[in-house]
Design a protein around this motif. Structure first.
Motif, mmCIF file in Angstrom:
data_model
loop_
_atom_site.group_PDB
_atom_site.id
_atom_site.type_symbol
_atom_site.label_atom_id
_atom_site.label_comp_id
_atom_site.label_asym_id
_atom_site.label_seq_id
_atom_site.Cartn_x
_atom_site.Cartn_y
_atom_site.Cartn_z
ATOM 1 N N VAL A 215 103.505 41.794 -31.481
ATOM 2 C CA VAL A 215 103.796 42.406 -30.437
ATOM 3 C C VAL A 215 102.752 42.734 -29.554
ATOM 4 O O VAL A 215 101.712 43.374 -30.194
ATOM 5 N N VAL A 216 102.696 42.473 -28.283
ATOM 6 C CA VAL A 216 101.683 43.187 -27.272
ATOM 7 C C VAL A 216 102.293 44.131 -26.546
ATOM 8 O O VAL A 216 103.459 43.981 -25.981
ATOM 9 N N THR A 217 101.727 45.431 -26.755
ATOM 10 C CA THR A 217 102.160 46.701 -26.055
ATOM 11 C C THR A 217 101.228 46.934 -25.042
ATOM 12 O O THR A 217 99.989 47.075 -25.199
ATOM 13 N N SER A 218 101.501 47.111 -23.758
ATOM 14 C CA SER A 218 100.668 47.464 -22.599
ATOM 15 C C SER A 218 101.236 48.594 -21.819
ATOM 16 O O SER A 218 102.403 49.163 -22.117
ATOM 17 N N ALA A 219 100.436 49.207 -20.957
ATOM 18 C CA ALA A 219 100.833 50.188 -20.297
ATOM 19 C C ALA A 219 100.130 50.270 -18.828
ATOM 20 O O ALA A 219 98.982 49.806 -18.677
ATOM 21 N N VAL A 220 100.926 50.732 -18.208
ATOM 22 C CA VAL A 220 100.225 50.736 -16.611
ATOM 23 C C VAL A 220 99.550 51.812 -16.363
ATOM 24 O O VAL A 220 100.119 53.094 -17.022
ATOM 25 N N GLU A 221 98.481 52.030 -15.690
ATOM 26 C CA GLU A 221 97.631 53.091 -15.711
ATOM 27 C C GLU A 221 98.432 54.522 -15.187
ATOM 28 O O GLU A 221 98.052 55.669 -15.570
ATOM 29 N N GLY A 222 98.984 54.179 -13.907
ATOM 30 C CA GLY A 222 99.678 55.220 -13.179
ATOM 31 C C GLY A 222 101.122 54.882 -13.081
ATOM 32 O O GLY A 222 101.774 53.972 -13.322
ATOM 33 N N PRO A 223 101.961 55.904 -12.366
ATOM 34 C CA PRO A 223 103.223 55.677 -12.246
ATOM 35 C C PRO A 223 103.439 54.524 -10.937
ATOM 36 O O PRO A 223 102.817 54.378 -10.130
ATOM 37 N N LEU A 224 104.517 53.737 -11.318
ATOM 38 C CA LEU A 224 104.930 52.554 -10.411
ATOM 39 C C LEU A 224 105.411 53.400 -8.942
ATOM 40 O O LEU A 224 105.722 54.397 -9.083
ATOM 41 N N ILE A 225 105.137 52.691 -7.900
ATOM 42 C CA ILE A 225 105.210 53.414 -6.525
ATOM 43 C C ILE A 225 106.967 53.976 -6.457
ATOM 44 O O ILE A 225 107.316 55.001 -6.066
ATOM 45 N N GLN A 226 107.905 53.123 -7.171
ATOM 46 C CA GLN A 226 109.168 53.342 -7.033
ATOM 47 C C GLN A 226 109.286 54.485 -8.115
ATOM 48 O O GLN A 226 110.545 55.080 -8.321
ATOM 49 N N ASP A 227 108.375 54.836 -8.995
ATOM 50 C CA ASP A 227 109.008 55.837 -10.300
ATOM 51 C C ASP A 227 108.419 57.093 -9.764
ATOM 52 O O ASP A 227 108.774 58.296 -10.646
ATOM 53 N N GLY A 228 108.104 57.550 -8.618
ATOM 54 C CA GLY A 228 107.535 58.783 -8.197
ATOM 55 C C GLY A 228 106.175 58.869 -7.848
ATOM 56 O O GLY A 228 105.480 58.174 -8.049
ATOM 57 N N PRO A 229 105.707 60.284 -7.390
ATOM 58 C CA PRO A 229 104.394 60.345 -7.022
ATOM 59 C C PRO A 229 103.527 60.528 -8.144
ATOM 60 O O PRO A 229 103.797 60.781 -9.403
ATOM 61 N N VAL A 230 101.949 60.493 -7.920
ATOM 62 C CA VAL A 230 101.149 60.532 -9.082
ATOM 63 C C VAL A 230 101.066 62.123 -9.351
ATOM 64 O O VAL A 230 101.428 62.943 -8.569
ATOM 65 N N PRO A 231 100.524 62.300 -10.519
ATOM 66 C CA PRO A 231 100.337 64.029 -11.066
ATOM 67 C C PRO A 231 99.559 64.684 -10.133
ATOM 68 O O PRO A 231 98.483 64.157 -9.224
ATOM 69 N N ASP A 232 100.054 65.974 -10.017
ATOM 70 C CA ASP A 232 99.175 67.059 -9.288
ATOM 71 C C ASP A 232 99.009 68.088 -10.234
ATOM 72 O O ASP A 232 99.176 67.871 -11.371
ATOM 73 N N THR A 233 98.536 69.165 -9.519
ATOM 74 C CA THR A 233 98.154 70.480 -10.491
ATOM 75 C C THR A 233 99.756 71.241 -10.883
ATOM 76 O O THR A 233 99.668 72.056 -11.784
ATOM 77 N N HIS A 234 100.622 70.830 -10.547
ATOM 78 C CA HIS A 234 102.038 71.191 -10.937
ATOM 79 C C HIS A 234 102.718 70.606 -11.649
ATOM 80 O O HIS A 234 103.667 70.748 -12.418
ATOM 81 N N HIS A 235 102.705 69.142 -11.531
ATOM 82 C CA HIS A 235 103.485 68.352 -12.177
ATOM 83 C C HIS A 235 102.730 67.085 -12.727
ATOM 84 O O HIS A 235 101.878 66.445 -12.135
ATOM 85 N N GLY A 236 103.131 66.511 -13.865
ATOM 86 C CA GLY A 236 102.716 65.216 -14.306
ATOM 87 C C GLY A 236 103.401 64.014 -13.853
ATOM 88 O O GLY A 236 104.042 64.023 -12.804
#
Length: 389
Positions: A215-236
């Motif tokens: 099995v090859v398991t991969s991760a995208v570094e940040g959220p996809l555009i359609q998945d919501g905003p990038v983290p800020d000081t209030h939200h992950g």
């Protein structure tokens, strides 16, 4: 991830004939599945560290930008990938002997380097020479079955209208760097011109072999555009983790929760905060369990590096979920293993790569990590060894 020079953070499917019916067990649990009782998180302590000299010259290349590392079971050496996009020298990897044991990291000695090759055998050009054929190397793994090198590059979402779009990829190379194939990635990993898919510089960096190397398991570094905003000081935010067969069939996709930004940025800095997942590493004895590295940089505050013990067990399979921002999903569970600020390191820098090292007499397993200096004199190439229980 490619970063600004100012101490900035981060910065042909492969057709294989192996039948992998057994890997279905690594996908999401079936309906009605009862999760196993929660197990204690892994624990880590510092063994030692070694700083590689800045812009070390090795066989006519500049050592730096080391953003991924893996141990080669065929030689016992380690393979490092440089994220030089062929600006200094052609996109390349290094081999090295890392002398590490229960008493620390005693030396890092480079033994070889080779450039990666395109399918036609040519070297990869720099973006300034041919942006459409350029690559951004970020991760390397040594195939546990063949000892070939699999490597990830995160492509490029163009910053200007009309500029070339380069898709992320996981490629397979021979031990001399020659092109040997490519893994078919999930459709939602594709960069599009209609503002969907990975953000610029937050695409595919992390992947690992797991579950008997099938099995090859991969991760995208940040959220996809359609998945919501990038983290800020209030939200992950939620980033996607995907499990596939070596032939590219998707077995499951899960949402991994990354932390909120740990501090406000210096208001005088031109650079905003940057955070994401640069590396993921499978536990050898559990197809659902991973070490996940989270790396954050904030202007005026520097780096925050945290290591988590995470599991896909019990998490929602989101491969058919178009937008994580519009659906309630059960994310992967995680537990803190180490905050690098508490390890006693000489400095905490842009750590991006990790791999298992040799077992220790104590029964612990060594973990080798490396930081990407971005070829910046104010940063360091730091090889760190932890003992993990």
């Amino acid at each position: 991830m490619r970063a600004p020079l100012m101490r900035r953070a981060c910065g042909t499917a492969l057709f294989l004939t192996t039948t992998l019916a057994s890997v279905v067990a690594a996908a999401a649990p079936p309906p009605g599945h009862t999760a196993r009782p929660s197990q204690p998180a892994a624990q880590a302590r510092l063994l030692g560290e070694e700083i590689v000299p800045f812009k070390l010259d090795f066989r006519g290349t500049t050592v730096g930008g080391l953003s991924g590392v893996d141990r080669d079971r065929c030689t016992g050496e380690y393979v490092f990938i440089s994220d030089d996009r062929s600006f200094l020298q052609p996109a390349r990897f290094y081999t090295a002997e890392v002398d590490v044991d229960a008493d620390g990291v005693h030396s890092v000695r480079f033994t070889g380097t080779r450039p990666f090759r395109q399918p036609d055998g040519a070297l990869y050009p720099s973006p300034s020479a041919d942006a459409a054929k350029a690559v951004d190397p970020e991760e390397v793994r040594v195939d546990p079955r063949t000892c070939r090198y699999w490597w990830a590059q995160e492509g490029d979402r163009p910053a200007a209208a009309g500029a070339p779009l380069v898709q992320p990829s996981i490629q397979v190379a021979s031990r001399t760097g020659a092109y040997r194939g490519q893994l078919r990635l999930p459709d939602n990993y594709a960069i599009t011109r209609d503002e969907r898919g990975p953000r610029r510089n937050q695409s595919l960096e992390a992947f690992t072999f797991g579950f008997r190397s099938g099995v090859v398991t991969s991760a995208v570094e940040g959220p996809l555009i359609q998945d919501g905003p990038v983290p800020d000081t209030h939200h992950g935010a939620l980033v996607r983790v995907t499990q596939q067969t070596r032939g590219g069939r998707v077995l499951g996709q899960y949402a991994y929760p990354i932390e909120k930004i740990f501090a406000e940025s210096d208001p005088d800095s031109p650079w905003g905060p940057d955070t994401g997942v640069p590396s993921i590493l499978a536990f050898p004895d559990d197809p659902h369990r991973f070490l996940v590295l989270e790396r954050t940089w904030v202007a005026g505050s520097g780096y925050k590096i945290r290591l988590y013990d995470a599991t896909t067990r019990g998490a929602s399979d989101v491969r058919a979920v178009d937008s994580l921002a519009e659906r309630h999903v059960v994310p992967m569970r995680k537990k803190l293993v180490a905050d690098f600020d508490t390890l006693g390191l000489s400095t905490v820098d842009n750590t991006e790569g990790m791999t298992w090292g040799p077992e220790l007499p104590s029964g612990e397993r060594s973990l080798i990590l490396v930081s990407d200096d971005n070829f910046d004199k104010d940063a360091v190439t730091q090889v760190v060894a932890l003992a993990v229980r």
